[in-house]
Design a protein around this motif. Structure first.
Motif, mmCIF file in Angstrom:
data_model
loop_
_atom_site.group_PDB
_atom_site.id
_atom_site.type_symbol
_atom_site.label_atom_id
_atom_site.label_comp_id
_atom_site.label_asym_id
_atom_site.label_seq_id
_atom_site.Cartn_x
_atom_site.Cartn_y
_atom_site.Cartn_z
ATOM 1 N N SER A 122 0.632 -1.347 0.128
ATOM 2 C CA SER A 122 0.028 -0.014 0.077
ATOM 3 C C SER A 122 0.870 1.324 -0.196
ATOM 4 O O SER A 122 0.962 1.737 1.127
ATOM 5 N N VAL A 123 1.406 1.662 -1.201
ATOM 6 C CA VAL A 123 2.349 2.660 -1.333
ATOM 7 C C VAL A 123 1.832 3.599 -2.319
ATOM 8 O O VAL A 123 1.103 3.217 -3.388
ATOM 9 N N GLU A 124 2.187 4.748 -2.374
ATOM 10 C CA GLU A 124 1.978 5.838 -3.570
ATOM 11 C C GLU A 124 3.407 6.429 -3.824
ATOM 12 O O GLU A 124 3.704 7.192 -3.096
ATOM 13 N N ILE A 125 3.500 6.077 -4.906
ATOM 14 C CA ILE A 125 5.223 6.706 -5.299
ATOM 15 C C ILE A 125 5.022 7.990 -5.800
ATOM 16 O O ILE A 125 4.477 8.090 -7.135
ATOM 17 N N PRO A 126 5.324 9.219 -5.499
ATOM 18 C CA PRO A 126 5.178 10.567 -5.974
ATOM 19 C C PRO A 126 5.738 10.487 -7.265
ATOM 20 O O PRO A 126 6.742 10.130 -7.723
ATOM 21 N N LEU A 127 4.896 11.194 -8.321
ATOM 22 C CA LEU A 127 5.487 11.309 -9.671
ATOM 23 C C LEU A 127 6.874 12.115 -9.559
ATOM 24 O O LEU A 127 7.886 11.704 -10.407
ATOM 25 N N ALA A 128 7.004 12.942 -8.943
ATOM 26 C CA ALA A 128 8.417 13.465 -8.704
ATOM 27 C C ALA A 128 9.421 12.661 -8.450
ATOM 28 O O ALA A 128 10.482 12.848 -8.956
ATOM 29 N N VAL A 129 9.179 11.405 -7.793
ATOM 30 C CA VAL A 129 10.223 10.499 -7.213
ATOM 31 C C VAL A 129 10.372 9.674 -8.394
ATOM 32 O O VAL A 129 11.718 9.343 -9.046
ATOM 33 N N ILE A 130 9.733 9.333 -9.154
ATOM 34 C CA ILE A 130 9.644 8.615 -10.420
ATOM 35 C C ILE A 130 10.220 9.321 -11.313
ATOM 36 O O ILE A 130 11.228 8.850 -12.231
ATOM 37 N N ALA A 131 9.927 10.632 -11.693
ATOM 38 C CA ALA A 131 10.781 11.473 -12.596
ATOM 39 C C ALA A 131 12.311 11.553 -12.173
ATOM 40 O O ALA A 131 13.072 11.494 -12.912
ATOM 41 N N GLU A 132 12.577 11.795 -10.915
ATOM 42 C CA GLU A 132 13.897 11.991 -10.510
ATOM 43 C C GLU A 132 14.616 10.701 -10.606
ATOM 44 O O GLU A 132 15.728 10.681 -10.969
#
Length: 159
Positions: A8-18
């Motif tokens: 149950s996680v939500e990976i922020p789009l900013a983290v994915i982009a980085e």
């Protein structure tokens, strides 16, 4: 009916982009030094394994202490370059393999949970459509194209 939730996680789009940018940066930094192989080349080339890495490193050590045994036809400079590449890239390869495995496992868990939930939703639309709920029918018909069981087709009667 409740389903087991392992993640149950939500990976922020900013983290994915980085992370994506940093991986691209790594790839760009290493690109001048990396070389690809065809499938045939991979199958035919002489390969190092865990035991042979240690052997090559031991030979390097012996070459330093006993250079008189280096054959004239052996290119010592190229040998040392090749050994250095293996020694420096192996830890990076191990890290990438671990990261890849962790990403694949997380995608597998999240994908499994999402598919189970999607099947539950599909089941309720089917039930609602079977009971005559007009708004469920087009949803069920659309989703049923994706949830058809392959290989369970009835054979025509030949009697």
């Amino acid at each position: 009916m409740s389903t087991k939730n392992q993640i149950s996680v939500e990976i922020p789009l900013a983290v994915i982009a980085e992370v994506n940018q940093k991986l691209q940066d790594c790839r760009t930094l290493l690109a001048p030094y990396l070389q690809g192989l065809t499938k045939e080349e991979k199958e035919s080339i002489f390969k190092m394994g865990d035991k042979t890495v240690a052997t090559v490193q031991k030979v390097k050590s012996y070459m330093e202490t006993n250079p008189e045994f280096i054959p004239n036809y052996m290119d010592k400079v190229e040998f040392l370059k090749d050994e250095a590449v293996v020694t420096s890239l192996t830890p990076l390869g191990n890290l990438v393999t671990q990261l890849s495995s962790d990403i694949e496992d997380t995608v597998t868990i999240a994908g499994s949970e999402a598919l189970v939930a999607a099947l539950l939703y599909y089941g309720t639309t089917k039930e609602a459509s079977d009971k005559g709920v007009a708004t469920a029918k087009p949803i069920y018909e659309d989703l049923s194209k994706r949830f058809t069981k392959k290989g369970n087709k009835k054979k025509p009667d030949t009697a």
